[in-house]
Design a protein around this motif. Structure first.
Motif, mmCIF file in Angstrom:
data_model
loop_
_atom_site.group_PDB
_atom_site.id
_atom_site.type_symbol
_atom_site.label_atom_id
_atom_site.label_comp_id
_atom_site.label_asym_id
_atom_site.label_seq_id
_atom_site.Cartn_x
_atom_site.Cartn_y
_atom_site.Cartn_z
ATOM 1 N N VAL A 20 -18.340 -4.818 -7.463
ATOM 2 C CA VAL A 20 -17.820 -3.198 -7.184
ATOM 3 C C VAL A 20 -18.724 -1.825 -5.402
ATOM 4 O O VAL A 20 -18.340 -1.954 -4.906
ATOM 5 C CB VAL A 20 -18.689 -2.051 -8.008
ATOM 6 N N SER A 21 -19.765 -3.437 -4.774
ATOM 7 C CA SER A 21 -20.450 -3.086 -3.728
ATOM 8 C C SER A 21 -19.242 -3.307 -3.013
ATOM 9 O O SER A 21 -19.249 -2.843 -1.714
ATOM 10 C CB SER A 21 -22.497 -3.665 -4.065
ATOM 11 N N SER A 22 -18.864 -5.038 -2.652
ATOM 12 C CA SER A 22 -17.742 -4.750 -1.549
ATOM 13 C C SER A 22 -16.433 -3.809 -1.345
ATOM 14 O O SER A 22 -16.678 -4.167 -0.432
ATOM 15 C CB SER A 22 -17.772 -5.816 -2.105
ATOM 16 N N PHE A 23 -16.194 -3.201 -2.717
ATOM 17 C CA PHE A 23 -15.047 -2.711 -2.708
ATOM 18 C C PHE A 23 -15.580 -1.414 -2.059
ATOM 19 O O PHE A 23 -14.784 -1.005 -1.094
ATOM 20 C CB PHE A 23 -14.279 -2.530 -3.994
ATOM 21 N N LEU A 24 -16.245 -0.613 -2.557
ATOM 22 C CA LEU A 24 -17.324 0.582 -1.866
ATOM 23 C C LEU A 24 -17.413 0.116 0.353
ATOM 24 O O LEU A 24 -17.157 1.441 0.160
ATOM 25 C CB LEU A 24 -18.409 0.992 -2.878
ATOM 26 N N GLU A 25 -18.058 -1.283 -0.016
ATOM 27 C CA GLU A 25 -18.629 -1.168 1.332
ATOM 28 C C GLU A 25 -17.230 -1.408 1.883
ATOM 29 O O GLU A 25 -17.183 -0.877 3.775
ATOM 30 C CB GLU A 25 -19.065 -2.411 1.402
ATOM 31 N N PRO A 108 -11.368 0.495 -9.840
ATOM 32 C CA PRO A 108 -12.427 0.106 -7.823
ATOM 33 C C PRO A 108 -11.717 2.033 -7.671
ATOM 34 O O PRO A 108 -12.381 2.606 -7.318
ATOM 35 C CB PRO A 108 -12.265 -1.021 -7.226
ATOM 36 N N HIS A 109 -10.205 2.576 -7.567
ATOM 37 C CA HIS A 109 -9.862 3.769 -7.301
ATOM 38 C C HIS A 109 -10.325 5.228 -7.493
ATOM 39 O O HIS A 109 -10.041 5.696 -7.412
ATOM 40 C CB HIS A 109 -8.284 3.230 -6.554
ATOM 41 N N VAL A 110 -10.187 4.223 -9.346
ATOM 42 C CA VAL A 110 -10.554 5.432 -9.628
ATOM 43 C C VAL A 110 -12.030 5.864 -9.788
ATOM 44 O O VAL A 110 -12.887 7.115 -9.651
ATOM 45 C CB VAL A 110 -10.634 5.259 -11.500
ATOM 46 N N LEU A 111 -12.927 4.952 -9.692
ATOM 47 C CA LEU A 111 -14.199 5.197 -8.820
ATOM 48 C C LEU A 111 -14.313 5.739 -7.760
ATOM 49 O O LEU A 111 -14.981 6.773 -7.290
ATOM 50 C CB LEU A 111 -14.857 3.482 -8.826
ATOM 51 N N LEU A 112 -14.111 5.071 -6.874
ATOM 52 C CA LEU A 112 -13.368 6.005 -5.396
ATOM 53 C C LEU A 112 -12.978 7.131 -5.531
ATOM 54 O O LEU A 112 -14.101 8.500 -5.076
ATOM 55 C CB LEU A 112 -12.731 5.308 -4.268
#
Length: 234
Positions: A20-25, A108-112
């Motif tokens: 998650v952190s890698s994706f958000l970064e 990930p894209h739903v979280l974003l």
């Protein structure tokens, strides 16, 4: 350029936290990770983030208790991660002050999308606010200040979370228009109603409790069966 939004991710599953952190970064966020409740509260005190992503199932102190304590010292956004098969978690998460929730497994894209919707709220209010920045409902003694983001009932302050205020303000400034769950979810969370999401109903119920308007016929926030909700016009 504006500095990146800061995220505090509280997740004890190390592999998931890394993903998650890698994706958000990669999406331009600045992410700090901790793995338990006490560390989360310490991090909120030392370096408050713009948004807290908080798992419910944590060692030492569960996310519900972290959220409850966090709301004493932290006024930013809280997005909680709940188990797919635990509907009660969604109810309790919103009841303890979370602004939104997302069920696992995390996409990930739903979280974003949810994060972007939360951050848009802070700018949407100013952009969408009408020239009149307060609402006064004399018949029930309710005053809502859209600039100060405060509400009072019979001159007594009503303590609302950011999410609760956003819902009340939206209903009040568009009164007496009936707003469907789709309308409310789109405006407040940036998502469409799937027929199952109960977060709006839960927030309406909690708002009514705080406004002393639990018992029908409701004086302030009224239900139109099969359609949605509307606020008593001023």
């Amino acid at each position: 350029m504006e500095p990146p939004s800061r995220i505090l991710l509280v997740e004890d599953d190390e592999r998931l936290a890394r993903l998650v952190s890698s994706f958000l970064e990669g999406q331009g966020f600045q992410v700090r990770r901790v793995g338990n409740g006490p560390d989360a509260l310490a991090a909120l005190r030392s370096e408050p983030p713009d948004c807290l992503i908080l798992d419910i199932l944590l060692p030492g102190m569960d996310g519900i208790e972290v959220c409850r304590q966090a709301r004493v010292l932290y006024s930013g956004w809280i997005l909680m991660l709940t188990a797919q098969d635990e509907d009660i978690h969604e109810v309790v998460a919103l009841d303890t002050g979370a602004d939104d929730y997302l069920t696992k497994p995390v996409r990930p894209h739903v979280l974003l999308s949810r994060l972007r919707a939360l951050f848009r709220r802070s700018t949407r209010g100013a952009a969408a606010a009408p020239s009149r920045d307060s609402r006064w409902l004399p018949s029930v003694g309710l005053r809502i200040d859209g600039t100060l983001r405060t509400a009072s009932l019979a001159d007594e302050p009503v303590l609302l979370t950011d999410a609760e205020f956003d819902l009340l303000w939206l209903l009040a400034r568009r009164a007496p228009e009936v707003l469907t769950r789709d309308d409310l979810l789109s405006a407040l969370r940036g998502i469409e109603h799937d027929g199952l999401d109960r977060s709006i109903d839960m927030r309406i119920s909690k708002l009514r409790r705080k406004l002393g308007d639990e018992e029908p016929p409701h004086r302030i926030i009224k239900t139109v069966r099969g359609r949605g909700y509307f606020c008593t016009p001023d």
